[in-house]
Design a protein around this motif. Structure first.
Motif, short mmCIF file in Angstrom:
data_model
loop_
_atom_site.label_atom_id
_atom_site.label_comp_id
_atom_site.label_asym_id
_atom_site.label_seq_id
_atom_site.Cartn_x
_atom_site.Cartn_y
_atom_site.Cartn_z
N LYS A 1 8.63 2.85 -45.49
CA LYS A 1 8.53 1.78 -46.47
C LYS A 1 8.06 2.39 -47.78
O LYS A 1 7.01 3.03 -47.84
CB LYS A 1 7.53 0.73 -45.99
CG LYS A 1 8.09 -0.12 -44.88
CD LYS A 1 7.24 -1.31 -44.58
CE LYS A 1 7.96 -2.15 -43.50
NZ LYS A 1 7.07 -3.10 -42.86
N ASP B 1 6.76 3.91 -41.02
CA ASP B 1 6.58 2.68 -40.28
C ASP B 1 6.87 2.88 -38.79
O ASP B 1 6.17 2.39 -37.94
CB ASP B 1 7.53 1.63 -40.87
CG ASP B 1 7.17 0.24 -40.44
OD1 ASP B 1 5.96 -0.01 -40.25
OD2 ASP B 1 8.08 -0.57 -40.27
N GLU B 2 7.94 3.62 -38.53
CA GLU B 2 8.43 3.67 -37.16
C GLU B 2 9.26 4.92 -36.93
O GLU B 2 9.96 5.39 -37.83
CB GLU B 2 9.32 2.43 -36.96
CG GLU B 2 9.33 1.87 -35.57
CD GLU B 2 10.19 0.59 -35.52
OE1 GLU B 2 9.89 -0.35 -36.26
OE2 GLU B 2 11.15 0.59 -34.76
N GLU C 1 3.73 1.14 -52.03
CA GLU C 1 3.67 1.66 -50.66
C GLU C 1 4.33 3.03 -50.54
O GLU C 1 5.25 3.37 -51.29
CB GLU C 1 4.41 0.70 -49.70
CG GLU C 1 3.78 -0.66 -49.55
CD GLU C 1 4.11 -1.63 -50.67
OE1 GLU C 1 4.80 -1.22 -51.62
OE2 GLU C 1 3.67 -2.78 -50.59
N GLU D 1 2.04 2.25 -39.93
CA GLU D 1 1.92 2.49 -41.36
C GLU D 1 1.09 3.72 -41.71
O GLU D 1 0.06 3.64 -42.35
CB GLU D 1 1.34 1.24 -42.05
CG GLU D 1 2.20 0.02 -41.85
CD GLU D 1 2.05 -1.02 -42.96
OE1 GLU D 1 1.00 -1.03 -43.60
OE2 GLU D 1 3.00 -1.80 -43.17
N LYS E 1 5.94 3.05 -32.77
CA LYS E 1 5.36 2.42 -33.95
C LYS E 1 4.33 3.40 -34.56
O LYS E 1 3.48 3.94 -33.86
CB LYS E 1 4.67 1.11 -33.52
CG LYS E 1 4.48 0.13 -34.63
CD LYS E 1 5.76 -0.54 -35.07
CE LYS E 1 5.46 -1.41 -36.29
NZ LYS E 1 6.57 -1.56 -37.19
N LYS F 1 0.20 6.56 -43.88
CA LYS F 1 0.41 6.92 -45.29
C LYS F 1 0.95 8.33 -45.38
O LYS F 1 0.38 9.26 -44.82
CB LYS F 1 -0.91 6.85 -46.05
CG LYS F 1 -1.21 5.47 -46.59
CD LYS F 1 -2.46 5.50 -47.46
CE LYS F 1 -2.13 5.85 -48.89
NZ LYS F 1 -3.34 5.89 -49.74
N LYS G 1 11.67 5.62 -40.00
CA LYS G 1 11.75 4.49 -40.93
C LYS G 1 10.56 4.49 -41.89
O LYS G 1 9.41 4.58 -41.46
CB LYS G 1 11.78 3.17 -40.16
CG LYS G 1 13.09 2.99 -39.42
CD LYS G 1 13.14 1.72 -38.62
CE LYS G 1 14.45 1.68 -37.82
NZ LYS G 1 14.39 0.71 -36.73
N TYR H 1 4.77 4.70 -46.87
CA TYR H 1 4.35 4.69 -45.47
C TYR H 1 5.47 5.12 -44.53
O TYR H 1 6.64 4.89 -44.80
CB TYR H 1 4.01 3.26 -45.03
CG TYR H 1 2.76 2.68 -45.60
CD1 TYR H 1 1.52 3.26 -45.33
CD2 TYR H 1 2.81 1.53 -46.40
CE1 TYR H 1 0.37 2.71 -45.85
CE2 TYR H 1 1.65 0.98 -46.92
CZ TYR H 1 0.44 1.58 -46.64
OH TYR H 1 -0.70 1.03 -47.14
#
Ligand SMILES: [Zn+2]
Lengths: 120, 221
Positions: free
Chosen positions: A32, A108-109, A104, B7, B4, B9, A30, A106
């Motif tokens: 972003k 995420d998951e 963004e 975030e 997880k 980059k 996932k 990124y």
């Protein structure tokens, strides 16, 4: 086609999170992605599919959440989401704004498919 | 099960090398300029004019990015400034790692300004930090007034816009005011220059500005 480089980086980073000798297939990755970040999602999907064909990420779905552009106006102090890419306060017309969201890029998951074994 | 990734980059690898490039430039007191444009905007000609103006005042080196050829580097070589070529073999942008390698090839020379000519493309180069001090975007009058609106990121990240080929304005259906307004609507902080390389107009304004911000940078260090 910088989507190819981006897809490569996604795979490289994702693999760092997978257990060694991974036998559980990755169901999805996932992301972003900000609306202003210049990524063509279709090309990215295409490159990702191409590059993952023979890896532990094969069959993984790339799920992209597009983050809209949000700015904060320095004149009227308001935070607003923009419809268009004109980086200007829709309320007072000021260009003196800072970008809060929209740039963004990124991961995420990662989602693993527990019920499946990766057939070698 | 989901993992997880907090975030991560996606371009972090590039960004880390870009930071180390930035540090290397800073240590040698080099001011690096990343020049962006679409193909055919006259970027190489502009760099030639800039070298003519700047070379008696300050030491310059050039990194040339190109998809396939060495032609641009050969043009720059004639001016007697150190130049190194990156051939990306089809990749549409320079990244920090390519610039790091190119910079190593220039380490025998002493210079104050490094001009990096990025690959002609307004989309991909905008996403990759090279470690430069500023990005300068070159747009020719023949490209249409609405380019800034189509490629906002490149304009957003640049410090200056050079509107090139202004000598062609009488012959084309393009308004310099519209280009400016569109560019400023994306980035109101853009410093705008109007140039013609064939008639050598406006290049010295751009160069004076560069010399100025370079010396301002020095004060800050
Ligand atoms: Zn406002």
């Amino acid at each position: 086609m910088h989507e190819l480089s981006i897809a490569q980086e996604i795979i490289e980073i994702s693999e760092q999170y997978l257990p060694q000798e991974n036998t559980v297939p990755v169901k999805s990755v996932k992301l972003k992605i900000g609306k202003l970040s210049n990524v063509c999602v279709d090309s990215l999907q295409f490159c990702f599919k191409l590059l993952t064909e023979n890896s532990s990420l094969r069959n993984a779905e790339l799920i992209v959440q597009i983050i809209p552009v949000r700015i904060k106006c320095s004149q009227c102090n308001k935070e607003v989401e923009l419809e268009e890419n004109i980086i200007c306060c829709p309320d007072c017309g000021s260009y003196d704004v800072s970008i809060i969201n929209g740039l963004e890029l990124y991961i995420d998951e990662l989602e693993l498919d527990d019920e499946m074994e990766l057939n070698k | 099960m989901s993992i997880k990734v907090v975030e991560r980059k996606i371009l972090e690898k590039n960004d880390i090398v870009a930071q180390s490039n930035r540090k290397a430039f800073e240590e040698k007191n080099i001011f690096a300029i990343n020049m962006l444009s679409s193909p055919g905007s006259g970027k190489t000609s502009l760099i030639e004019r800039m070298i003519e103006f700047l070379r008696n005042k300050i030491r310059i080196a050039v990194i040339e990015g190109d998809l396939q050829t060495k032609l641009d580097a050969e043009r720059i070589e004639k001016y007697g400034v150190p130049v190194t070529q990156i051939i990306t073999n089809g990749a549409c942008h320079l990244d920090a790692i390519l610039v790091k390698e190119a910079f190593l090839k220039l380490c025998d020379y002493d210079f104050d300004i490094l001009i990096i000519e990025n690959v002609g493309n307004l989309v991909c180069p905008a996403g990759f930090d090279l470690g430069e001090n500023i990005k300068v975007i070159i747009l020719s009058t023949t490209e249409g007034d609405d380019k800034p609106l189509k490629y906002p990121l490149a304009f957003l990240k640049s410090s200056a816009l050079v509107i090139n080929k202004i000598d062609l304005l009488p012959y084309i259906n393009s308004s310099i005011e519209v280009i400016k307004n569109n560019a400023l609507s994306i980035n109101p902080r853009l410093k705008i220059f109007e140039t013609s390389c064939t008639e050598n107009i406006g290049v010295e304004n751009l160069c004076e500005w560069i010399l100025n911000i370079k010396s301002e940078n020095k004060v800050q260090n």
